[in-house]
Motif scaffolding. Structure first.
Motif, PDB file in Angstrom:
ATOM      1  N   PHE A  45      -5.129   3.053  -5.115  1.00  0.00           N
ATOM      2  CA  PHE A  45      -3.868   2.505  -5.621  1.00  0.00           C
ATOM      3  C   PHE A  45      -3.379   1.359  -4.739  1.00  0.00           C
ATOM      4  N   ALA A  46      -3.432   1.576  -3.432  1.00  0.00           N
ATOM      5  CA  ALA A  46      -2.990   0.531  -2.509  1.00  0.00           C
ATOM      6  C   ALA A  46      -3.856  -0.705  -2.643  1.00  0.00           C
ATOM      7  N   GLY A  61       0.807  -1.211   0.000  1.00  0.00           N
ATOM      8  CA  GLY A  61       0.000   0.000   0.000  1.00  0.00           C
ATOM      9  C   GLY A  61       0.842   1.264   0.000  1.00  0.00           C
ATOM     10  N   LEU A  62       1.892   1.277   0.825  1.00  0.00           N
ATOM     11  CA  LEU A  62       2.756   2.448   0.878  1.00  0.00           C
ATOM     12  C   LEU A  62       3.481   2.648  -0.442  1.00  0.00           C
ATOM     13  N   MET A  63       4.002   1.563  -1.026  1.00  0.00           N
ATOM     14  CA  MET A  63       4.672   1.674  -2.319  1.00  0.00           C
ATOM     15  C   MET A  63       3.693   2.168  -3.382  1.00  0.00           C
ATOM     16  N   SER A  64       2.481   1.668  -3.362  1.00  0.00           N
ATOM     17  CA  SER A  64       1.477   2.092  -4.351  1.00  0.00           C
ATOM     18  C   SER A  64       1.173   3.571  -4.228  1.00  0.00           C
ATOM     19  N   SER A  65       1.101   4.049  -2.980  1.00  0.00           N
ATOM     20  CA  SER A  65       0.773   5.459  -2.787  1.00  0.00           C
ATOM     21  C   SER A  65       1.855   6.368  -3.362  1.00  0.00           C
ATOM     22  N   LEU A  66       3.081   5.859  -3.451  1.00  0.00           N
ATOM     23  CA  LEU A  66       4.170   6.676  -3.987  1.00  0.00           C
ATOM     24  C   LEU A  66       3.960   7.019  -5.454  1.00  0.00           C
ATOM     25  N   ILE A  67       3.226   6.177  -6.192  1.00  0.00           N
ATOM     26  CA  ILE A  67       2.947   6.488  -7.595  1.00  0.00           C
ATOM     27  C   ILE A  67       2.161   7.790  -7.680  1.00  0.00           C
ATOM     28  N   GLY A  68       1.117   7.893  -6.866  1.00  0.00           N
ATOM     29  CA  GLY A  68       0.336   9.117  -6.852  1.00  0.00           C
ATOM     30  C   GLY A  68       1.063  10.277  -6.194  1.00  0.00           C
ATOM     31  N   PHE A  93     -10.337   3.906 -13.407  1.00  0.00           N
ATOM     32  CA  PHE A  93      -9.821   4.807 -12.385  1.00  0.00           C
ATOM     33  C   PHE A  93      -8.682   5.649 -12.955  1.00  0.00           C
ATOM     34  N   GLY A  94      -7.817   5.018 -13.760  1.00  0.00           N
ATOM     35  CA  GLY A  94      -6.733   5.759 -14.385  1.00  0.00           C
ATOM     36  C   GLY A  94      -7.245   6.884 -15.262  1.00  0.00           C
ATOM     37  N   PRO A 132     -13.208  -3.035   0.093  1.00  0.00           N
ATOM     38  CA  PRO A 132     -13.850  -1.816   0.595  1.00  0.00           C
ATOM     39  C   PRO A 132     -12.997  -0.558   0.417  1.00  0.00           C
ATOM     40  N   PRO A 133     -11.669  -0.587   0.698  1.00  0.00           N
ATOM     41  CA  PRO A 133     -10.879   0.624   0.438  1.00  0.00           C
ATOM     42  C   PRO A 133     -10.876   1.042  -1.028  1.00  0.00           C
TER      43      PRO A 133
END
Length: 482
Positions: A381-382, A142-149, A279-280, A340-341
């Motif tokens: 993203f996460a 999740g943290l790595m995914s958030s870095l994309i945004g 979403f993209g 859900p997220p």
């Protein structure tokens, strides 16, 4: 055939691994968006046409889309740490070329080389899955995914500051320093993969996939110049779709597939990929629409007359929200699961664009919409990355998450071009009308509503858990030690 080392290997604490992976990820994510606000400055400094400078983005987009799933597959086969090191070195070379470029041709060449860095994220997801304790995997991904945004938003914020005080060359020199440090730390701290899937790369399938994706993306990226109904665009799109169809046919009949089509047909995979496309389309449009909107002059009756630097600050709430949400994705996933997220992320993003469509007259309204979008992107993203990881075998993690990234990129390219076309069609005296922006905001809202609906078709947590148990979806180190 999955192989693992016969004996125990000295391994770093997972937080050290995460910090090193995050360093490489944020450098690549910054390079995605840093150049977009500076294209006009680059065009003037290199004395090139608008269509030529557009290739600074197009070349990067095409290269990243083609390379990401292939690099992910190479990591599954040959070892993630080894391939990650190679990718970081290639990214550094491409960034150096771009930093010293004094012609548009050399700059585009450097950007094409940089695109190979798109493989950093699927490799990082695979390493996290291999190395982290079970309860920490979702949070790390999740943290790595958030870095994309985060990198995308931060790039827009920083670009104006860098170009106004230095030159466009520093858009590459600064990330280059981070990339070199990340490569050195990867070699020092990231252990080699404890699990591999020895196989040969199906280069024929890779060539077909690359050609098909490149043709479709090139057609979409040229839509503003050619027109959506032009024979060139329609012909290139149809040809690209046909090549992609041939690629799927080859993969289904190959003894050694580059991308296993049985994996792509898994419900948890294809539904998440559909969400990624939709979403993209909504999310990436925000990096075009919001800065453009606030930079329009006061004379339009709606713009804020912001400079490039000031326009980037309107995305700062989004960037901060993504960074904050990234810290809690693990706890959220453990409490509620990943579905859900994802749905909540779509809902927050819908609220953001709906607010922009009906209330955009004051700065606080833009800031609130930006913050809502950051919450949505951070959660979605996460969740997307975790949903893919939960649905595939450990030795498929790299290529599966790579393909999900490609789907998001395809959607983003399409959505951004549709939004740009809507603004271009609504020009009056050299500026888009307020109605053109509202139409683009509504288009993004519609794409995100569709992503929410598609997300409802994703299997439940219990169904994914049952499938995961059959696939042996536990972190590899834990399994080896157990």
């Amino acid at each position: 055939m999955v192989s693992a080392p016969p004996g125990p290997t000295a391994r770093q604490h997972y937080n050290v691994t995460l910090a090193v992976l995050a360093l490489g990820g944020i450098a690549y994510a910054l390079l995605q968006s840093l150049v977009a606000p500076a294209l006009t400055d680059i065009q003037h400094e290199l004395h090139c046409s608008e269509s030529a400078v557009a290739w600074v983005l197009t070349g990067y987009l095409l290269s990243a889309s083609v390379a990401t799933p292939i690099v992910g597959r190479l990591g599954d086969i040959h070892g993630k740490e080894r391939v990650l090191m190679i990718v970081l070195v290639i990214l550094a070379v491409g960034t150096l070329i771009s930093a010293v470029a004094s012609s548009i041709g050399l700059l585009v060449a450097g950007r094409v080389v940089q695109g190979v860095g798109g493989g950093i994220f699927p490799l990082a997801f695979s390493i996290i899955r291999d190395e982290f304790p079970r309860e920490k995997v979702s949070g790390g991904i999740g943290l790595m995914s958030s870095l994309i945004g985060v990198g995308g938003g931060a790039g827009v914020v920083l670009a104006g500051v860098i170009v106004s005080r230095l030159s466009y060359h520093w858009l590459f020199w600064m990330p280059l320093v981070v990339i070199v440090i990340a490569a050195a730390m990867t070699h020092r701290f990231i252990p080699e993969s404890p699990i591999k899937s020895p196989a040969k790369i199906n280069w024929a399938a890779g060539a077909l996939m690359s050609l098909g994706l490149a043709m479709v993306l090139l057609a979409v990226s040229q839509s503003s110049a050619w027109g959506w109904g032009s024979p060139r665009l329609l012909g290139l799109t149809a040809a690209g779709a046909a090549v992609c169809g041939l690629w799927v046919w080859v993969e289904t009949r190959s003894r050694v597939a580059l991308v296993d089509m049985r994996m792509m047909r898994v419900r948890g995979v294809w539904t998440t990929n559909v969400v990624a496309v939709l979403f993209g389309a909504g999310m990436y449009s925000s990096f075009v629409l919001i800065p453009t909107f606030v930079q329009e002059p006061h004379s339009t009756g709606y713009g804020f007359g912001s400079t490039i630097t000031q326009a980037g600050l309107f995305l700062l709430p989004s960037t901060l929200a993504m960074l904050i949400v990234g810290q809690f994705t693990g706890a959220i996933e453990r409490r509620f699961g990943s579905k859900p997220p994802l749905l909540a992320g779509s809902a927050f993003s819908i609220a953001s664009f709906a607010l922009l469509a009906v209330a955009h007259d004051t700065r606080p309204e833009i800031y609130v919409a930006s913050g809502l979008l950051g919450l949505g992107i951070g959660l979605a993203f996460a969740a997307m990355a975790n949903l893919i990881v939960e649905s595939v075998r450990p030795d498929e993690t790299g290529v599966a998450t790579g393909m999900n990234t490609v789907m998001r990129t395809l959607g983003g390219a399409f959505g951004s071009q549709v939004a740009a076309s809507m603004l271009a069609a609504g020009m009056v005296r050299g500026h888009p009308t307020e109605g053109a922006f509202v139409g683009a905001f509504v288009m993004c809202t519609g794409a995100l509503v569709a992503s929410l609906v598609a997300g409802l078709a994703i299997p439940s947590r219990s169904a994914r858990a049952a499938r995961g148990a059959r696939l042996g979806n536990a972190p590899v180190v834990e399994r080896l030690q157990g």
